[in-house]
Enzyme design. Structure first.
Site, PDB file in Angstrom:
ATOM      1  N   HIS A 175       0.848  -1.195   0.000  1.00 47.65           N
ATOM      2  CA  HIS A 175       0.000   0.000   0.000  1.00 47.65           C
ATOM      3  C   HIS A 175       0.880   1.242   0.000  1.00 47.65           C
ATOM      4  CE1 HIS A 175      -3.436  -2.382   2.157  1.00 47.65           C
ATOM      5  NE2 HIS A 175      -3.042  -2.935   1.026  1.00 47.65           N
ATOM      6  N   TYR A 187      -8.634   4.030   8.524  1.00 45.42           N
ATOM      7  CA  TYR A 187      -8.777   4.259   9.964  1.00 45.42           C
ATOM      8  C   TYR A 187      -9.825   5.360  10.131  1.00 45.42           C
ATOM      9  CZ  TYR A 187      -4.335   1.826  10.919  1.00 45.42           C
ATOM     10  OH  TYR A 187      -3.333   0.897  11.036  1.00 45.42           O
ATOM     11  N   PRO A 206      -3.049  -1.889  19.474  1.00 41.41           N
ATOM     12  CA  PRO A 206      -2.827  -2.258  18.079  1.00 41.41           C
ATOM     13  C   PRO A 206      -2.970  -1.127  17.060  1.00 41.41           C
ATOM     14  CG  PRO A 206      -4.942  -3.104  18.846  1.00 41.41           C
ATOM     15  CD  PRO A 206      -4.242  -2.537  20.034  1.00 41.41           C
ATOM     16  N   LYS A 222       2.231  -1.726  15.444  1.00 37.74           N
ATOM     17  CA  LYS A 222       3.668  -1.759  15.745  1.00 37.74           C
ATOM     18  C   LYS A 222       4.146  -3.069  16.393  1.00 37.74           C
ATOM     19  CE  LYS A 222       4.994   2.184  14.347  1.00 37.74           C
ATOM     20  NZ  LYS A 222       4.786   1.688  12.991  1.00 37.74           N
ATOM     21  N   TYR A 233       4.573   5.562  11.075  1.00 36.05           N
ATOM     22  CA  TYR A 233       3.765   4.422  10.648  1.00 36.05           C
ATOM     23  C   TYR A 233       4.592   3.449   9.806  1.00 36.05           C
ATOM     24  CZ  TYR A 233      -0.422   1.812   9.433  1.00 36.05           C
ATOM     25  OH  TYR A 233      -1.358   0.802   9.309  1.00 36.05           O
TER      26      TYR A 233
HETATM   27  P1  FAD Z   1       4.525 -13.821  20.565  1.00 38.66           P
HETATM   28  O1  FAD Z   1       4.064 -13.697  19.180  1.00 38.66           O
HETATM   29  O2  FAD Z   1       3.526 -13.842  21.663  1.00 38.66           O
HETATM   30  O3  FAD Z   1       5.400 -15.157  20.630  1.00 38.66           O
HETATM   31  C1  FAD Z   1       5.859 -15.705  21.836  1.00 38.66           C
HETATM   32  C2  FAD Z   1       5.863 -17.211  21.739  1.00 38.66           C
HETATM   33  O4  FAD Z   1       6.341 -17.731  22.967  1.00 38.66           O
HETATM   34  C3  FAD Z   1       4.469 -17.791  21.535  1.00 38.66           C
HETATM   35  O5  FAD Z   1       4.458 -18.623  20.385  1.00 38.66           O
HETATM   36  C4  FAD Z   1       4.215 -18.566  22.809  1.00 38.66           C
HETATM   37  O6  FAD Z   1       3.454 -19.739  22.596  1.00 38.66           O
HETATM   38  C5  FAD Z   1       5.619 -18.891  23.281  1.00 38.66           C
HETATM   39  N1  FAD Z   1       5.690 -19.162  24.727  1.00 38.66           N
HETATM   40  C6  FAD Z   1       5.005 -18.590  25.721  1.00 38.66           C
HETATM   41  N2  FAD Z   1       5.328 -19.140  26.896  1.00 38.66           N
HETATM   42  C7  FAD Z   1       6.243 -20.082  26.622  1.00 38.66           C
HETATM   43  C8  FAD Z   1       6.962 -21.002  27.439  1.00 38.66           C
HETATM   44  N3  FAD Z   1       6.774 -21.081  28.765  1.00 38.66           N
HETATM   45  N4  FAD Z   1       7.836 -21.833  26.838  1.00 38.66           N
HETATM   46  C9  FAD Z   1       8.031 -21.788  25.494  1.00 38.66           C
HETATM   47  N5  FAD Z   1       7.370 -20.940  24.678  1.00 38.66           N
HETATM   48  C10 FAD Z   1       6.503 -20.093  25.241  1.00 38.66           C
HETATM   49  N6  FAD Z   1      -0.204  -6.466  16.814  1.00 38.66           N
HETATM   50  C11 FAD Z   1      -0.530  -5.605  15.875  1.00 38.66           C
HETATM   51  O7  FAD Z   1       0.329  -4.790  15.507  1.00 38.66           O
HETATM   52  N7  FAD Z   1      -1.802  -5.598  15.340  1.00 38.66           N
HETATM   53  C12 FAD Z   1      -2.748  -6.524  15.727  1.00 38.66           C
HETATM   54  O8  FAD Z   1      -3.866  -6.539  15.220  1.00 38.66           O
HETATM   55  C13 FAD Z   1      -2.425  -7.452  16.714  1.00 38.66           C
HETATM   56  N8  FAD Z   1      -3.328  -8.379  17.132  1.00 38.66           N
HETATM   57  C14 FAD Z   1      -2.996  -9.187  18.167  1.00 38.66           C
HETATM   58  C15 FAD Z   1      -3.936 -10.104  18.659  1.00 38.66           C
HETATM   59  C16 FAD Z   1      -3.638 -10.929  19.744  1.00 38.66           C
HETATM   60  C17 FAD Z   1      -4.676 -11.902  20.265  1.00 38.66           C
HETATM   61  C18 FAD Z   1      -2.353 -10.835  20.355  1.00 38.66           C
HETATM   62  C19 FAD Z   1      -1.998 -11.707  21.540  1.00 38.66           C
HETATM   63  C20 FAD Z   1      -1.414  -9.942  19.838  1.00 38.66           C
HETATM   64  C21 FAD Z   1      -1.719  -9.114  18.756  1.00 38.66           C
HETATM   65  N9  FAD Z   1      -0.785  -8.215  18.222  1.00 38.66           N
HETATM   66  C22 FAD Z   1      -1.118  -7.370  17.252  1.00 38.66           C
HETATM   67  C23 FAD Z   1       0.565  -8.104  18.732  1.00 38.66           C
HETATM   68  C24 FAD Z   1       1.584  -8.903  17.906  1.00 38.66           C
HETATM   69  O9  FAD Z   1       0.992 -10.075  17.428  1.00 38.66           O
HETATM   70  C25 FAD Z   1       2.726  -9.151  18.874  1.00 38.66           C
HETATM   71  O10 FAD Z   1       3.289  -7.905  19.226  1.00 38.66           O
HETATM   72  C26 FAD Z   1       3.813 -10.080  18.320  1.00 38.66           C
HETATM   73  O11 FAD Z   1       3.298 -11.362  18.135  1.00 38.66           O
HETATM   74  C27 FAD Z   1       4.971 -10.127  19.312  1.00 38.66           C
HETATM   75  O12 FAD Z   1       5.866 -11.142  18.954  1.00 38.66           O
HETATM   76  P2  FAD Z   1       6.671 -11.948  20.063  1.00 38.66           P
HETATM   77  O13 FAD Z   1       7.505 -12.914  19.321  1.00 38.66           O
HETATM   78  O14 FAD Z   1       7.309 -11.024  21.008  1.00 38.66           O
HETATM   79  O15 FAD Z   1       5.571 -12.696  20.943  1.00 38.66           O
HETATM   80  C1  DHB Z   2      -4.329  -4.578  11.282  1.00 40.60           C
HETATM   81  C2  DHB Z   2      -4.219  -4.462  12.636  1.00 40.60           C
HETATM   82  C3  DHB Z   2      -3.889  -3.250  13.170  1.00 40.60           C
HETATM   83  O1  DHB Z   2      -3.777  -3.106  14.489  1.00 40.60           O
HETATM   84  C4  DHB Z   2      -3.652  -2.149  12.374  1.00 40.60           C
HETATM   85  O2  DHB Z   2      -3.328  -0.967  12.938  1.00 40.60           O
HETATM   86  C5  DHB Z   2      -3.753  -2.280  11.006  1.00 40.60           C
HETATM   87  C6  DHB Z   2      -4.091  -3.510  10.467  1.00 40.60           C
HETATM   88  C7  DHB Z   2      -4.693  -5.886  10.719  1.00 40.60           C
HETATM   89  O3  DHB Z   2      -5.046  -6.778  11.494  1.00 40.60           O
HETATM   90  O4  DHB Z   2      -4.632  -6.043   9.493  1.00 40.60           O
END
Ligand code: FAD
Ligand code: DHB
Length: 395
Positions: free
Chosen positions: A77, A205, A297, A301, A389
């Site tokens: 985009h 948005y 969200p 980021k 952004y």
């Molecule tokens: P995670 O993706 O949480 O990965 C951590 C991993 O560690 C997981 O796979 C977990 O299973 C594993 N783990 C946990 N405990 C243990 C353990 N004891 N032993 C071994 N492994 C373990 N961000 C956005 O920007 N937009 C969104 O729309 C958005 N939607 C989201 C929706 C949900 C439900 C959630 C929870 C988060 C969302 N996020 C969103 C945030 C984004 O997905 C996270 O910031 C990103 O996944 C962070 O990555 P990470 O690797 O730090 O953590």
């Molecule tokens: C999406 C999620 C977000 O939080 C955002 O700011 C933009 C897009 C998405 O799920 O595609």
């Protein structure tokens, strides 16, 4: 039961974006690692989450040789649309930032690509592990104990441990002397997945007196939409007809644009909070990603910030293994936090700008509208939003 022991250079807890990018970055530098993940591979690859990748995250995937499917299936985009007061305003990020774009390629697709490539190169990812415990963190031989998927107790001896295990993982608790900052918001998001063609070629948005709404995409057949709700709302409060009625009111403009409906096949309520742990290391343990910080969200980021931590840690480890110097590792928390607080500020700003806060009165509502009006009519203000952004450059 026998207690097996294995050794690696870096033990990584968590196969999310942070842990898997770190594994790839280390592999590229010839540093060995083992990833331990509590969920199954199917669960990790099947959790549908955010889709917005910053430009440098896309560039990094390309650099690591992981960008082929993203180039084919991702959506690129030029900018986003802001809607308020019944009008639509396009922010052209490519123009405002000197060529940077927004890529929408869902997180679970990123994870599938990272997992497949790591396993194809003989990388070790152990799924379904339990009872993870960290030991001897302030020595130069830290250990991770865990139970394998088959119920075998196991010890992983490492030089360093990356606690990249998300917001609910155990690693953060081992960081002694940390302070935690938190901000809660008086609203949440109801997210839906819909079988429908895209209603618009870019993200929209919208700020509306009834609350925020966001139109995003997953594929040519599946769309992702969000609606501001109360944090205590449940799916039962939102029958499909109410969701469509709210989305139409909040998103539609006077110029005849309409939202395409379709079958809603998934609904969920997402909480909103900002959180920062201000110490991200203890001895030879380094935490990062959602284990150390959470953003609401709105600024998209979360994933990108998690990957930035992995880049900084990989640089520190590369320096250590090449020179024996630990200075860069010692600076890990400070380096990460400079970027984290800027992303926290931007996510907090976008959230307040676009949501109707029940605690705010008519004065604050008018201030928010004035801010939006300023952003869409001042190139300086639009550029400030755009460069945040698409992602600030890595230090
Ligand atoms: P995670 O993706 O949480 O990965 C951590 C991993 O560690 C997981 O796979 C977990 O299973 C594993 N783990 C946990 N405990 C243990 C353990 N004891 N032993 C071994 N492994 C373990 N961000 C956005 O920007 N937009 C969104 O729309 C958005 N939607 C989201 C929706 C949900 C439900 C959630 C929870 C988060 C969302 N996020 C969103 C945030 C984004 O997905 C996270 O910031 C990103 O996944 C962070 O990555 P990470 O690797 O730090 O953590
Ligand atoms: C999406 C999620 C977000 O939080 C955002 O700011 C933009 C897009 C998405 O799920 O595609």
């Amino acid at each position: 039961m026998s207690h097996a022991a294995v050794r690696t250079q870096v033990g990584i807890i968590g196969a999310g974006p942070a842990g898997l990018f770190l594994a790839h970055l280390l592999h590229r530098q010839g540093i060995e690692c083992v990833v331990l993940e509590s969920r199954s591979r199917e669960a990790v690859e099947g959790t549908i989450r955010a889709g917005v990748l910053e430009q440098w995250t896309v560039d990094l995937m390309q650099d690591l040789g992981l960008g082929e499917r993203m180039q084919r299936e991702g959506h690129f985009h030029r900018g986003i649309t802001l809607r308020f007061a019944g009008e639509s305003h396009h922010l052209d990020f490519e123009d405002l930032t000197g060529g940077k774009r927004v890529t929408v390629y869902p997180q679970h697709e990123v994870l599938k690509d990272l997992i497949a490539a790591r396993l194809a190169h003989g990388g070790e990812i152990h799924f379904g592990v339990r009872d993870v415990g960290l030991h001897d963190l302030t020595t130069d031989r830290p250990r991770i104990t865990y139970t394998t998927q088959d119920g075998e107790p196991q010890t992983l001896h490492c030089d360093f441990i990356a606690g990249y295990d998300g917001s609910q993982g155990p690693s953060r608790q081992y960081v002694e002397g940390r302070s935690e900052y938190q901000h809660l918001y008086p609203f949440g998001w109801l997210g839906i997945l819909v079988e429908a063609p895209p209603s618009h070629h870019e993200l929209i948005y919208a700020r509306h007196a009834r609350g925020f709404a966001l139109l995003s995409t997953r594929s040519p057949e599946i769309q992702r939409l969000y609606l501001q709700c109360r944090p205590t709302d449940t799916m039962a409060d939102y029958p499909d007809e109410l969701i469509w009625s709210e989305l139409h009111q909040r998103l539609e403009t006077a110029d005849g644009w309409t939202l395409t409906e379709g079958r809603i096949f998934q609904k969920g309520v997402i909480g909103m909070r900002s959180f920062v742990c201000d110490r991200m290391q203890h001895g030879r343990l380094f935490i990062g990603g959602d284990a150390a910080h959470i953003v609401p969200p709105t600024g998209a980021k979360g994933l990108n910030l998690a990957v930035a931590d992995a880049v900084y840690l990989s640089r520190g480890l590369e320096c250590f293994y090449r020179t024996g110097q630990q200075d860069e590792l010692d600076r890990y928390t400070d380096t990460c936090l400079r970027r984290i607080w800027k992303a926290e500020r931007f996510s907090w700003y976008m959230t307040n700008l676009l949501h109707t806060n029940p605690a705010e009165g008519p004065f604050e509502q008018r201030i928010r509208l004035a801010d939006l009006d300023y952003v869409v009519h001042s190139r300086a203000a639009a550029t400030a939003l755009a460069e945040n952004y698409v992602g600030l450059p890595l230090d």
